[in-house]
Design a protein around this motif. Structure first.
Motif: not given
Lengths: 195, 252
Positions: B148-149, B151-152, B154-158, B162, B166-167
């Motif tokens: 889930e993180l 995917e998050m 990917r969606v926010f294009r981190i 980073r 960070r993730v």
């Protein structure tokens, strides 16, 4: 440019979750997708987010758009504080700006820095996820039941904040609550029937 | 969990009990050449620590074994990251890692002594022992990342760097930490054994070997204590640095 979906089909293990879904989302307005659980609304948002590929159908008007989202789950870094969670996705958002956003969503100032979000209540985590989405300067906001679990008073405050920050932006709000759609000033409501 | 029954750590009173038991047993068998008391060991350690040779030997052994350990951390972590991204590499490395993990240390030492100098032997053996542990732990950790993180992100294009720092890193860190803890101890055990077989100049292994030849039991215990202390110091230091890094990274 409006976002246009035509004949979207998605199936899992032979079961069609979306069966020829079509809709047009007006630019700079809020559209609510109203449907009961299991009707495929989250699948639709996952496709729009680029997390799933549709089996058939077309989506036009997504090119070059910057997305922001509130997922059905909070999806926050549990060991980081609220400000760090926001700045992870929006590094251009200064700490003071993050704090203002969190304060607008009624996260107490003393909880915003230094406290890991895993120690937050469910409602506070939800509001942090909303703040994170709003901190991103996006063209398209996808909200999957963003106000779930908030009490009535906090929800009204969060709705006002979201409306203010997404003014003249394209917003797709997934909900099963018609009242919530009305509070968000949705210009159109699209229903998906459960399959 | 009940604190009384759930505590698995070392209690001072228990250490005291075993030291006292050792002291009494040593005093009761004074005439026996192999038996020394904790007091004899401490006296010998104190005497050794007044010599330059002691510090040179401990320092050089520390350098060799810690180098091997750090190399195992770097190579193991790098290989695990690559294997997580490349399934074919993971398949290729699986039998090699299994072989390294299961082959006895002494077989490696005998083989390695033909290939490298005695000074390099401890480095190579420490590296060999630590590598599969770090590789397996980090690979397991990468496999446990929260989808889930991801995917998050990917969606926010981190951006990738980073995202990794960070993730991904906070989720892999507990596995990495566990790997460090186990491999630090193992590298020291295997590295010291390699030194005893390779007997390089200025090494703890050479002193252990001499203690065996001249039946200097107090020396044997004193040098063993040095190994234990250096092993613990290495473990505590790397865990402390890892925890500091993790703490500072949380709220960047």
């Amino acid at each position: 440019m409006n976002l246009r979906i035509e004949g979207l089909v998605k199936q899992y293990d032979g079961r069609r979750v979306l069966d020829g879904f079509s809709a047009e989302f007006p630019e700079g307005k809020t559209t609510a997708i109203l449907a009961p659980s299991g009707a495929g609304k989250t699948t639709l948002l996952r496709i729009l987010c680029g997390l799933e590929r549709p089996d058939a159908g077309t989506i036009r008007g997504m090119e070059g758009r910057r997305l922001s989202a509130v997922f059905q789950e909070d999806r926050l870094l549990p060991d980081s504080d609220a400000v760090s969670n926001i700045r992870l996705v929006a590094p251009a958002c200064e700490v003071e700006e993050c704090r203002q956003l969190l304060s607008a969503l009624r996260i107490p100032a003393q909880e915003q820095r230094g406290k890991p979000v895993r120690e937050f209540s469910g409602g506070m985590r939800r509001r942090t996820a909303i703040a994170r989405a709003l901190a991103v300067k996006a063209d398209l906001y996808l909200f999957d039941e963003p106000f779930r679990g908030l009490d009535e008073d906090t929800k009204l405050c969060a709705v006002a904040c979201v409306r203010e920050k997404t003014r003249e932006k394209t917003v797709i709000l997934v909900t099963h609550d018609e009242r919530e759609a009305a509070e968000m000033d949705a210009v159109q409501k699209i229903g998906i029937t459960a399959r | 969990m009940n604190k009384r029954t759930g505590h698995n750590g070392i209690r001072l009173w228990a250490v005291g009990f075993w030291l006292a038991a050792w002291q009494i047993a040593g005093m009761l068998s004074r005439e026996h050449v192999f038996f020394v008391t904790p007091a004899d060991v401490m006296a010998r350690l104190l005497a050794l620590s007044r010599t330059l040779d002691f510090w040179q030997s401990a320092g050089m052994s520390y350098l060799r074994i810690t180098s091997g350990f750090l190399l195992s951390v770097i190579i193991g972590t790098g290989l695990a990251a690559a294997a997580a991204a490349l399934p074919r590499l993971r398949e290729l490395l699986a039998p090699a890692m299994l072989a390294i993990r299961t082959v006895p240390v002494v077989s490696f030492v005998i083989l390695a002594i033909i290939l490298v100098s005695p000074r390099q032997l401890a480095v190579l053996i420490s590296l060999t022992m630590g590598l599969p542990i770090m590789y397996t732990n980090v690979l397991d950790g990468i496999g446990q990342r929260d989808p889930e993180l991801m995917e998050m992100a990917r969606v926010f294009r981190i951006p990738r760097l980073r995202r990794v720092l960070r993730v991904d890193a906070p989720l892999v860190l507990p596995y990495f930490r566990a790997g460090l803890k186990v491999s630090a101890g193992l590298c020291w055990k295997a590295g010291a054994a390699a030194e005893v077989i390779g007997v390089p100049a200025m090494s703890i292994g050479l002193h252990l070997y001499q203690a065996k030849i001249y039946i200097e039991t107090a020396d044997l215990f004193a040098w063993t204590l040095v190994i234990v202390l250096l092993s613990l110091a290495t473990e505590k230091l790397v865990l402390f640095l890892t925890d500091c890094l993790a703490k500072s990274q949380r709220n960047w």
